[in-house]
Design a protein around this motif. Structure first.
Motif, mmCIF file in Angstrom:
data_model
loop_
_atom_site.group_PDB
_atom_site.id
_atom_site.type_symbol
_atom_site.label_atom_id
_atom_site.label_comp_id
_atom_site.label_asym_id
_atom_site.label_seq_id
_atom_site.Cartn_x
_atom_site.Cartn_y
_atom_site.Cartn_z
ATOM 1 N N CYS A 441 0.982 -1.374 -0.005
ATOM 2 C CA CYS A 441 0.003 -0.042 0.021
ATOM 3 C C CYS A 441 0.771 1.405 0.064
ATOM 4 O O CYS A 441 1.783 1.470 -0.952
ATOM 5 N N GLU A 442 0.668 2.105 0.894
ATOM 6 C CA GLU A 442 1.363 3.292 1.146
ATOM 7 C C GLU A 442 2.919 3.296 0.815
ATOM 8 O O GLU A 442 3.625 4.146 0.557
ATOM 9 N N LYS A 443 3.446 2.248 1.325
ATOM 10 C CA LYS A 443 5.119 2.007 1.087
ATOM 11 C C LYS A 443 5.438 1.389 0.070
ATOM 12 O O LYS A 443 6.511 1.195 -0.197
ATOM 13 N N ALA A 444 4.738 1.037 -0.872
ATOM 14 C CA ALA A 444 4.788 0.360 -2.191
ATOM 15 C C ALA A 444 5.493 1.511 -3.097
ATOM 16 O O ALA A 444 5.205 2.660 -2.842
ATOM 17 N N TRP A 445 6.005 0.863 -4.268
ATOM 18 C CA TRP A 445 6.406 2.061 -5.222
ATOM 19 C C TRP A 445 5.099 2.920 -5.806
ATOM 20 O O TRP A 445 4.138 2.436 -5.584
ATOM 21 N N PHE A 446 5.551 3.817 -6.282
ATOM 22 C CA PHE A 446 4.558 4.658 -6.816
ATOM 23 C C PHE A 446 3.523 3.770 -7.513
ATOM 24 O O PHE A 446 3.499 3.300 -8.665
ATOM 25 N N GLY A 447 2.160 4.212 -7.125
ATOM 26 C CA GLY A 447 1.044 3.456 -7.962
ATOM 27 C C GLY A 447 0.314 2.721 -6.675
ATOM 28 O O GLY A 447 -0.710 2.288 -6.570
ATOM 29 N N TRP A 448 1.257 2.539 -5.481
ATOM 30 C CA TRP A 448 0.780 2.048 -4.463
ATOM 31 C C TRP A 448 -0.207 0.798 -4.182
ATOM 32 O O TRP A 448 -1.306 0.918 -3.897
ATOM 33 N N PRO A 449 0.022 -0.382 -5.065
ATOM 34 C CA PRO A 449 -0.621 -1.630 -5.044
ATOM 35 C C PRO A 449 -0.757 -2.091 -3.761
ATOM 36 O O PRO A 449 0.272 -2.005 -2.955
ATOM 37 N N CYS A 450 -1.734 -2.550 -3.378
ATOM 38 C CA CYS A 450 -2.196 -2.902 -1.871
ATOM 39 C C CYS A 450 -2.627 -4.546 -1.696
ATOM 40 O O CYS A 450 -3.792 -4.898 -2.501
ATOM 41 N N ASP A 451 -1.956 -5.476 -1.217
ATOM 42 C CA ASP A 451 -2.390 -6.863 -1.508
ATOM 43 C C ASP A 451 -1.683 -7.422 -0.231
ATOM 44 O O ASP A 451 -0.331 -7.878 -0.537
ATOM 45 N N ALA A 452 -2.513 -8.065 0.671
ATOM 46 C CA ALA A 452 -1.781 -8.780 1.797
ATOM 47 C C ALA A 452 -1.401 -9.922 1.475
ATOM 48 O O ALA A 452 -0.331 -10.495 2.156
ATOM 49 N N ASP A 453 -1.927 -10.707 0.531
ATOM 50 C CA ASP A 453 -1.548 -11.996 0.262
ATOM 51 C C ASP A 453 -0.055 -12.047 -0.341
ATOM 52 O O ASP A 453 0.697 -12.543 -0.081
ATOM 53 N N ILE A 454 -0.052 -11.283 -1.409
ATOM 54 C CA ILE A 454 1.371 -10.850 -2.019
ATOM 55 C C ILE A 454 2.352 -10.563 -0.952
ATOM 56 O O ILE A 454 3.511 -11.305 -1.000
ATOM 57 N N SER B 44 11.491 4.959 -2.133
ATOM 58 C CA SER B 44 10.306 4.986 -1.329
ATOM 59 C C SER B 44 9.819 6.713 -1.197
ATOM 60 O O SER B 44 11.177 7.451 -0.903
ATOM 61 N N GLN B 45 8.748 6.990 -0.838
ATOM 62 C CA GLN B 45 8.410 8.479 -0.674
ATOM 63 C C GLN B 45 9.121 8.740 0.519
ATOM 64 O O GLN B 45 9.570 10.106 0.923
ATOM 65 N N THR B 46 9.109 7.955 1.586
ATOM 66 C CA THR B 46 9.789 8.474 2.935
ATOM 67 C C THR B 46 11.143 8.583 2.824
ATOM 68 O O THR B 46 11.617 9.677 3.457
ATOM 69 N N GLU B 47 11.827 7.827 1.998
ATOM 70 C CA GLU B 47 13.467 8.216 1.615
ATOM 71 C C GLU B 47 13.545 9.378 1.046
ATOM 72 O O GLU B 47 14.355 10.115 1.532
ATOM 73 N N ILE B 48 12.588 9.723 -0.074
ATOM 74 C CA ILE B 48 12.616 10.929 -0.734
ATOM 75 C C ILE B 48 12.359 12.121 0.222
ATOM 76 O O ILE B 48 13.163 13.174 0.285
ATOM 77 N N ASP B 49 11.459 12.116 1.178
ATOM 78 C CA ASP B 49 11.174 12.973 1.926
ATOM 79 C C ASP B 49 12.229 13.256 3.170
ATOM 80 O O ASP B 49 12.622 14.724 3.475
ATOM 81 N N ALA B 50 13.003 12.262 3.605
ATOM 82 C CA ALA B 50 13.882 12.447 4.542
ATOM 83 C C ALA B 50 15.351 13.355 3.666
ATOM 84 O O ALA B 50 15.863 14.252 4.356
ATOM 85 N N ILE B 51 15.342 12.945 2.492
ATOM 86 C CA ILE B 51 16.362 13.743 1.860
ATOM 87 C C ILE B 51 16.030 15.424 1.697
ATOM 88 O O ILE B 51 16.737 16.293 1.987
ATOM 89 N N ARG B 52 14.764 15.428 1.403
ATOM 90 C CA ARG B 52 14.308 16.874 1.402
ATOM 91 C C ARG B 52 14.376 17.767 2.443
ATOM 92 O O ARG B 52 14.841 19.010 2.323
ATOM 93 N N VAL B 53 14.197 16.975 3.617
ATOM 94 C CA VAL B 53 14.317 17.812 4.888
ATOM 95 C C VAL B 53 15.983 17.941 4.965
ATOM 96 O O VAL B 53 16.056 19.004 5.286
ATOM 97 N N THR B 54 16.863 17.029 4.751
ATOM 98 C CA THR B 54 18.285 17.319 4.892
ATOM 99 C C THR B 54 18.632 18.620 3.949
ATOM 100 O O THR B 54 19.448 19.258 4.574
#
Lengths: 520, 313
Positions: A441-454, B44-54
């Motif tokens: 989900c939120e932590k996935a690469w851009f596009g943010w696919p979400c699937d607990a099974d995977i 990830s966006q979290t890593e990018i955000d951390a660099i932005r802050v730095t």
């Protein structure tokens, strides 16, 4: 007459200049890009990774068969419960400043690396702790067994766990580039000669001790046979080809597809694949916003996309790319075409018609300065229209794509639907490090696919050690991904390099490296 | 005169401030994120955000602008987001190739274009005039990169007389320095030659119809002294103006020429910086170009007093 005299004197000066420079052996390379920041552990920039392989060494490395081999490590043991690893460094390892490489340096480097690397993060999430046993020995303890420790320490995809002095790793936060370039690898970076965007120079590291084995991939004896290596940034591809023809450079790391026929005709120039892994060209879909939050539409795209059509837009030689119907790169040991549908445009049209598509236009981000991406976007645009999806192509540069794709807004509020990218195939070899299959989900690469099974299957993959079991699970993950469609693989495209044919010893690992290279 | 120079120099301060604010605003509004480029495609966006802050990129506009301006006023243009080197160092590394290229281009252009324009004016309506004008139209029409590739193909590839790319500093010898620069300078001078030749012709035609020229001829002066001593000096004010204005044209052309011939100049520096959103470098180079442009115009204004005694400040 005067013109001839001037020309003759200029020629004589050029020859004299070249002669003066030839006292030491120099390898001049046009790299595939410029190094944005001189810190290979800062992010996943492949050029920073390539720079890293010049001046740093690793504990483990992939050999020519993509098998993990010890590099700075002499020996290692694993406890019976699989939770504790003990590593002993080779004797005589030194940094480029002459200081010995110690366990403390290794531990500091690995801690810094693990902050920005997904495998490193997973390893630390398993409760990884490091302990210094003596100057050459250290241990890695986990709260529960994890089968990818050596894969993580020997990974070649950026960021690579390179070893730098503890004083540098400890003093530099993982979000700030290092400014002390003391390295552990076969070459030293000559910082005083650095002209960012134009030239990087390296000299043989006299303090480096290579392994005794012959070089193989990124492993084995890293013997620097040239005194000096220069990376010359030539922004124009035609100029780079001319420079290679005239011996002003020895290697061009990445030739654009349209110049390959010309390069093949050039005298004394060899044209070859950089490696067999290539880049994973793909259509990345925004799964959280219309229109592609509609699973039926994403499934329709699976039937619509024919990798060969996309490749035909950029290459004329079929050997330069391969449309593998798989989420894993063609050369991956886990490559399988199980469950992947064959292209069927009529079926795709029917699926779009039955999907309940509301007519929201798909916004395609087109990085026009990138020939490949622009061509692929053009093909994708036509294809989407053909199957009944409205499109809106937005032209921009890659820098804009990288910020725009972070938007989670709807398409009419600055969002996006599709971007096309070709990350290195190394990140698509297996499910755990797989960039595209991440479905958290939120932590996935851009596009943010979400699937607990995977996610559950990816996590359990790391606990398996048997190759057949791993292959079976990789296939199950692919079958599930075909149900959720996080993205659409297009094809594997190979990076083509050209070099003077008086060079020998060029290796073909998934990152370009220049130890072992000499002039015949 | 001194008052004029001081007044002009003082007037550049608000101009510079406006340019700085304008460019800073444009960059702030422009899409693109250097942190995302540093972090790489897989971050990830979290890593990018951390660099932005730095990097301080999460700060609001006014804090970033005031901070940058404060440092700039003390001569500190900041450090590159990517290389972490001072912007002044980066510009210093790239200044010699660009200045050398532009100077050689101006020399070649003036040496060729002014005689061409004079010759065309002296032969107005005849075939020489038509040939000169045809050459001028050609120079205007053909893009710099096309001329660059053609020159490179002929002199570097076919005849093997000159290098294809690169730059050798003057300190390493004049011949290799010239060998690397001659083709780019010729390529870049094409447009400039066309521009100066046309203006020279027009200005000379105007002057050649004046009474004092008729008088000079009547008293038995030859064509050469009439054209180059009497007429050219009086026709030179618009020519010098165009040479000055053309510097802006050269800056644009230098970007393309430096790319085709892989010259590590300021043009390539700013293009790379724009593509990466390396804000401090873009700001620094734009300020440099602005200062250069203002100073060139000032020098031209002062030159008017030398060329035309009637001009007084």
């Amino acid at each position: 007459m005067k013109l001839h005299l001037l020309a003759a004197s200029l020629l004589a000066a050029s020859v004299a200049f070249a002669g003066a420079a030839s006292a030491e052996s120099v390898l001049r390379i046009k790299p595939s890009g410029d190094v944005k920041a001189l810190d290979p552990m800062l992010g996943s920039d492949s050029m920073a990774r390539n720079y890293g392989y010049m001046i740093y060494d690793t504990l483990f490395a992939l050999d020519a068969d993509l098998k993990i081999q010890p590099q700075m490590v002499e020996k290692w043991t694993t406890s019976d419960d699989g939770k504790t690893y003990s590593f002993t460094l080779r004797e005589g390892l030194k940094f480029s400043d002459g200081a010995p490489v110690t366990s403390k340096d290794v531990i500091s480097s690995l801690k810094r690396w693990s902050v920005n690397d997904s495998l490193g993060q997973q390893m630390m999430a398993k409760g990884a702790t490091f302990a210094e046993v003596d100057v050459h020995t250290f241990t890695l303890s986990l709260s529960k067994p994890w089968g990818l420790v050596l894969d993580a320490l020997g990974k070649a995809g950026a960021p690579v766990p390179f070893i730098m002095p503890a004083r540098v790793a400890d003093a530099t936060p993982p979000t700030t580039p290092v400014t002390d370039y003391t390295g552990s690898g076969p070459f030293m970076f000559l910082a005083k000669e650095w002209v960012p965007g134009a030239k990087l120079a390296f000299a043989r590291n006299p303090n480096y001790t290579p392994r005794a084995e012959p070089a193989s991939g990124l492993a084995g004896g890293k013997v620097a046979k040239m005194d000096r290596v220069e990376w010359v940034i030539i922004p124009d591809q035609q100029t780079a080809l001319d420079a290679l023809s005239k011996r002003e450079i020895d290697i061009n790391e990445d030739v654009s597809a349209d110049l390959i026929p010309l390069a093949k005709e050039a005298k004394g120039v060899t044209v070859a694949k950089q490696d067999d892994i290539g880049v994973a060209q793909q259509i990345r879909l925004n799964t959280i916003q219309p229109p592609f939050n509609n699973l039926k539409l994403r499934e329709a795209l699976l039937y619509a996309v024919n990798g060969d059509d996309f490749l035909a837009a950029v290459i004329s030689d079929p050997s330069l790319g391969k449309a593998c119907k798989s989420f894993y790169t063609c050369s991956s040991p886990y490559h399988t075409e199980a469950g992947f549908p064959s292209p069927d445009l009529e079926k795709a049209k029917k699926m779009v018609a039955e999907s309940g598509y509301d007519g929201t236009p798909a916004v395609l981000l087109d990085a026009t300065e990138n020939t490949n991406i622009h061509a692929f976007v053009t093909v994708a645009d036509q294809l989407l229209q053909e199957i009944g999806i409205k499109t809106k192509v937005e032209a921009m540069d890659w820098a804009t794509v990288t910020s725009r794709r972070a938007s989670k807004e709807p398409v009419d509020a600055g969002g996006w639907s599709i971007f096309i990218s070709g990350p290195g195939g190394l990140d698509f070899l297996e499910p755990v490090g797989h960039l595209g299959l991440r479905s958290n989900c939120e932590k996935a690469w851009f596009g943010w696919p979400c699937d607990a099974d995977i996610e559950a299957m990816r996590a359990s993959f790391a606990d398996l050690t048997n190759l057949d079991e791993r292959k079976a699970l990789a296939e199950k993950i692919q079958l599930r991904a075909l149900e959720t469609v996080p993205y659409i693989p297009i094809a594997t495209q190979y990076q083509i390099r050209t070099y003077r044919d008086d060079l020998s010893g060029l290796l073909t690992p998934p990152a370009p490296v220049y130890w072992n290279v000499e002039r015949k | 005169m001194l008052t004029f120079v001081c007044r002009r120099l003082l007037s550049t301060i608000p101009v510079m401030l406006f340019i700085a604010l304008f460019v800073f605003s444009l960059l702030y509004l422009a899409p693109g994120d250097p942190a995302a480029l540093i972090a790489g495609d897989q971050a990830s966006q979290t890593e990018i955000d951390a660099i932005r802050v730095t990097l301080g990129l999460d700060q609001p506009f006014y804090i970033r602008f005031v901070g940058w301006l404060g440092h700039a006023l003390r001569g500190d243009l900041g450090v590159s987001i990517f290389s972490q080197l001072p912007v002044t160092t980066l510009i210093g590394q790239r200044l010699e190739p660009t200045l050398s290229l532009m100077l050689l281009t101006v020399i070649i252009s003036v040496c060729i274009a002014v005689p061409m324009g004079v010759l065309a004016a002296a032969n107005q309506g005849r075939w020489i005039d038509r040939i000169v004008m045809a050459v001028a139209v050609f120079g205007f029409s053909v893009p710099v990169f096309v001329v660059g590739y053609l020159l490179s193909w002929v002199f570097a590839i076919r005849l093997d007389l000159l290098p294809v790319q690169g730059y050798t500093p003057l300190a390493e010898g004049f011949a290799p320095f010239l060998a690397n620069l001659i083709l780019p300078a010729i390529a870049l001078s094409c447009v400039y030659i066309a521009l100066i030749a046309r203006i020279t012709r027009t200005s000379m035609i105007d002057v050649l119809s004046q009474d004092y020229i008729r008088t000079a001829r009547a008293k038995g002066l030859g064509q050469g002294p009439v054209l180059f001593i009497h007429a050219l000096k009086n026709a030179s004010v618009p020519i010098v103006t165009v040479i000055g204005i053309g510097i802006a044209l050269l800056i644009g052309g230098a970007v393309v020429t430096e790319t085709v011939f892989a010259i590590p100049g300021v043009g390539r520096l700013v293009v790379d910086a724009i593509l990466r959103r390396d804000y401090p470098v873009i700001q620094g180079v734009v300020l440099l170009f602005s200062v250069a442009y203002v100073l060139i115009n000032l020098a031209i204004d002062l030159l008017y007093t030398v060329l035309d005694p009637r001009v007084r400040y």
